[in-house]
Design a protein around this motif. Structure first.
Motif: not given
Length: 193
Positions: A96, A114-115, A84
């Motif tokens: 994103v 989240d990412e 990540r």
């Protein structure tokens, strides 16, 4: 051991390593920790084994431990552990998704991606100018990464284009299955006649 300003070289290395490791806490991202760990380990070796460790051995230790620390930092990803931490710049954050951790308005707020997003995926966030505030826990999407550490986000209202296309694909597959089933049933009826 050679003395530098009345401080032995191993002790100087320990102090420098500790200072760099502490500096890492104020500027995370492994800017200082790799060399800090290398200096700290070499300095500790010199303090614990004063008769054995020479300045040449200290230099070799700094190089070897630094290389191992760099390898560990890049391959083991000790900060997040899942890849990540890799971003290709702020533009890679566009689109994103994340969640609001502190109510987002046009002047304040915070989200967690989240990412992507580097080692700490928590960012300051702002709404699009004129948009309503976004409450904590709401799913958001980055609409403008801005090139800094403040992202412009919008609330995710239901399915997006990808979700709609996936649903259309599922619907086509269901219709195809139903028509194939109807054709098989018709073929069976004809065979019985």
């Amino acid at each position: 051991m050679a003395d530098l300003l009345n401080i032995s070289l191993p002790l100087l290395l320990v102090v420098a390593g500790v200072v760099l490791c502490i500096a890492e806490a104020f500027a995370p991202g492994a800017h200082f920790v790799v060399i800090g760990v290398a200096l700290l380990v070499a300095g500790l070796a010199g303090v614990l084994l004063p008769g054995v460790v020479t300045p040449l051995v200290l230099a070799i230790l700094v190089f070897v431990v630094g290389a191992l620390a760099l390898w560990g930092y890049r391959h083991l990803e000790l900060y997040e552990g899942t890849g990540r931490g890799r971003t290709e710049g702020s533009s890679s954050l566009r689109g994103v998704r994340g969640a609001v951790t502190e109510r987002v308005t046009d002047s304040s707020g915070q989200i967690r991606l989240d990412e992507g997003g580097g080692f700490d995926p928590t960012y300051a966030a702002r709404t699009i100018t004129g948009a309503d505030a976004i409450d904590e826990g709401t799913e958001v999407v980055v609409v403008d990464p801005g090139g800094g550490n403040v992202l412009t986000v919008a609330a995710v209202d239901g399915p997006d284009d990808i979700d709609r296309e996936l649903e259309r694909g599922r619907e086509r597959e269901r219709v195809d299955r139903e028509s194939e089933s109807a054709e098989r049933d018709a073929d069976r009826e004809r065979e019985r006649e």
